[in-house]
Design a protein around this motif. Sequence first.
Motif, PDB file in Angstrom:
ATOM      1  N   LYS A   1       5.735   8.839   9.514  1.00 53.26           N
ATOM      2  CA  LYS A   1       6.465   7.799  10.265  1.00 53.26           C
ATOM      3  C   LYS A   1       5.528   6.697  10.733  1.00 53.26           C
ATOM      4  N   LYS A   2       4.389   7.086  11.274  1.00 48.06           N
ATOM      5  CA  LYS A   2       3.434   6.095  11.788  1.00 48.06           C
ATOM      6  C   LYS A   2       2.882   5.237  10.662  1.00 48.06           C
ATOM      7  N   LEU A   3       2.526   5.855   9.549  1.00 49.35           N
ATOM      8  CA  LEU A   3       2.020   5.064   8.424  1.00 49.35           C
ATOM      9  C   LEU A   3       3.094   4.127   7.878  1.00 49.35           C
ATOM     10  N   GLY A   4       4.345   4.589   7.889  1.00 48.86           N
ATOM     11  CA  GLY A   4       5.446   3.721   7.499  1.00 48.86           C
ATOM     12  C   GLY A   4       5.581   2.528   8.433  1.00 48.86           C
ATOM     13  N   GLN A   5       5.413   2.777   9.720  1.00 45.54           N
ATOM     14  CA  GLN A   5       5.461   1.685  10.702  1.00 45.54           C
ATOM     15  C   GLN A   5       4.300   0.721  10.509  1.00 45.54           C
ATOM     16  N   ASP A   6       3.199   1.247   9.975  1.00 44.34           N
ATOM     17  CA  ASP A   6       2.032   0.401   9.704  1.00 44.34           C
ATOM     18  C   ASP A   6       2.213  -0.452   8.455  1.00 44.34           C
TER      19      ASP A   6
ATOM     20  N   GLN B   1       0.363  16.135  21.499  1.00 39.44           N
ATOM     21  CA  GLN B   1       1.635  15.810  20.868  1.00 39.44           C
ATOM     22  C   GLN B   1       1.387  15.323  19.441  1.00 39.44           C
ATOM     23  N   PRO B   2       2.318  15.580  18.521  1.00 41.12           N
ATOM     24  CA  PRO B   2       2.130  15.152  17.130  1.00 41.12           C
ATOM     25  C   PRO B   2       1.808  13.674  16.989  1.00 41.12           C
ATOM     26  N   GLU B   3       2.418  12.864  17.851  1.00 39.40           N
ATOM     27  CA  GLU B   3       2.179  11.421  17.784  1.00 39.40           C
ATOM     28  C   GLU B   3       0.720  11.070  18.054  1.00 39.40           C
ATOM     29  N   GLU B   4       0.038  11.923  18.852  1.00 40.32           N
ATOM     30  CA  GLU B   4      -1.355  11.652  19.183  1.00 40.32           C
ATOM     31  C   GLU B   4      -2.282  11.947  18.004  1.00 40.32           C
ATOM     32  N   VAL B   5      -1.865  12.822  17.122  1.00 42.58           N
ATOM     33  CA  VAL B   5      -2.593  13.028  15.869  1.00 42.58           C
ATOM     34  C   VAL B   5      -2.294  11.863  14.921  1.00 42.58           C
ATOM     35  N   ALA B   6      -1.032  11.450  14.885  1.00 38.21           N
ATOM     36  CA  ALA B   6      -0.617  10.385  13.971  1.00 38.21           C
ATOM     37  C   ALA B   6      -1.359   9.080  14.237  1.00 38.21           C
ATOM     38  N   THR B   7      -1.624   8.779  15.498  1.00 36.72           N
ATOM     39  CA  THR B   7      -2.314   7.519  15.806  1.00 36.72           C
ATOM     40  C   THR B   7      -3.758   7.541  15.305  1.00 36.72           C
ATOM     41  N   VAL B   8      -4.390   8.716  15.330  1.00 33.45           N
ATOM     42  CA  VAL B   8      -5.763   8.819  14.823  1.00 33.45           C
ATOM     43  C   VAL B   8      -5.772   8.698  13.301  1.00 33.45           C
TER      44      VAL B   8
ATOM     45  N   ASP C   1      -3.227   4.403  -2.003  1.00 33.79           N
ATOM     46  CA  ASP C   1      -4.195   3.871  -1.048  1.00 33.79           C
ATOM     47  C   ASP C   1      -4.670   4.923  -0.052  1.00 33.79           C
ATOM     48  N   VAL C   2      -3.767   5.827   0.309  1.00 32.07           N
ATOM     49  CA  VAL C   2      -4.104   6.859   1.293  1.00 32.07           C
ATOM     50  C   VAL C   2      -3.503   8.187   0.855  1.00 32.07           C
ATOM     51  N   LEU C   3      -4.327   9.224   0.869  1.00 33.87           N
ATOM     52  CA  LEU C   3      -3.851  10.594   0.681  1.00 33.87           C
ATOM     53  C   LEU C   3      -4.140  11.368   1.951  1.00 33.87           C
ATOM     54  N   VAL C   4      -3.085  11.868   2.588  1.00 34.71           N
ATOM     55  CA  VAL C   4      -3.244  12.684   3.789  1.00 34.71           C
ATOM     56  C   VAL C   4      -2.935  14.132   3.421  1.00 34.71           C
TER      57      VAL C   4
ATOM     58  N   LYS D   1       0.823  -1.205   0.000  1.00 31.11           N
ATOM     59  CA  LYS D   1       0.000   0.000   0.000  1.00 31.11           C
ATOM     60  C   LYS D   1       0.859   1.258   0.000  1.00 31.11           C
ATOM     61  N   VAL D   2       0.323   2.305  -0.615  1.00 36.15           N
ATOM     62  CA  VAL D   2       1.049   3.566  -0.787  1.00 36.15           C
ATOM     63  C   VAL D   2       0.265   4.699  -0.138  1.00 36.15           C
ATOM     64  N   ALA D   3       0.963   5.491   0.671  1.00 34.32           N
ATOM     65  CA  ALA D   3       0.354   6.642   1.329  1.00 34.32           C
ATOM     66  C   ALA D   3       1.146   7.901   0.996  1.00 34.32           C
ATOM     67  N   ILE D   4       0.448   8.953   0.610  1.00 33.76           N
ATOM     68  CA  ILE D   4       1.055  10.268   0.382  1.00 33.76           C
ATOM     69  C   ILE D   4       0.690  11.164   1.550  1.00 33.76           C
ATOM     70  N   VAL D   5       1.681  11.847   2.107  1.00 29.62           N
ATOM     71  CA  VAL D   5       1.442  12.813   3.177  1.00 29.62           C
ATOM     72  C   VAL D   5       2.005  14.153   2.731  1.00 29.62           C
ATOM     73  N   THR D   6       1.145  15.128   2.490  1.00 28.94           N
ATOM     74  CA  THR D   6       1.631  16.448   2.098  1.00 28.94           C
ATOM     75  C   THR D   6       2.108  17.205   3.337  1.00 28.94           C
TER      76      THR D   6
END
Length: 254
Positions: free
Chosen positions: A24-29, A220-227, A85-88, A7-12
């Motif tokens: 980073k989180k999506l990469g870990q996923d 914290q940024p990580e708390e947005v990333a998990t959502v 697969d995902v556009l953020v 799967k491919v995710a783009i994060v602008t």
Amino acid sequence: MSKLDKKVAIVTGATGGIGFEVAKKLGQDGFIVILNGLNDKEGKDKTETLLNEGINAFYYGFDVTNEEAVNTNIKAIGEKFGRIDVLVNNAGGLGGRSRFEEMTTEFYKAVMALNLDSVFYASRAAIPYLKKGENACIINYTSIAGWNAGGPGAGIYGTSKAGVHAITRALAKDLAEYNIRVNAVSPGTIDTPFHTQIKSTKPEVFASWKNNILLGRLGQPEEVATVVSFLASDNASFLTAETIQIGGGQGLGI
């Protein structure tokens, strides 16, 4: 492995702050993550950081407010990997402050372009490749300012974010027949470099912001990333046209 196996995710706007933590989180996923930004050196450095952590990452430098650049780069990404697969749509910002009476047309257009036009350009360009994705989705960023119109001088920022809230629902309606989900997150006050200036010049104001947050702290940024990670996952497969507030009860503090 063929180009369709992962799967491919783009994060602008992914070279710092919330955007980098999301990438980073999506990469870990397990996603191949495409980082976008304007500072090529920073983008390459952040991509290298992810590669060193075992994340399959690439950097594409382009301006999300430039229609031609968005079209060219997202098409290149879609053709390279055969899918998105995902556009953020993470890129955005306050752009400065201006009261309406003295607001220039240039300022108005710049803020609207950064926060709203960019979502339209990137989403439109990605749709043909999202149709080829698996549990494909778009995740946008709105703000509490989209509901309360923002503080003094932030009225156009609030207006642009209200537009993001509306376009999220509109895209969800438009793309449901293709099983492409569209949701938004609405981060509250998140402790990122975005607030560096006010931290250094008005620390007492920065500290007081906690008083308006029910949980009594900044996010914290990580708390947005998990959502965002949840919204991009199969666990959110029946969630579309929604906006999730990530603010610790901001506006409800006492």
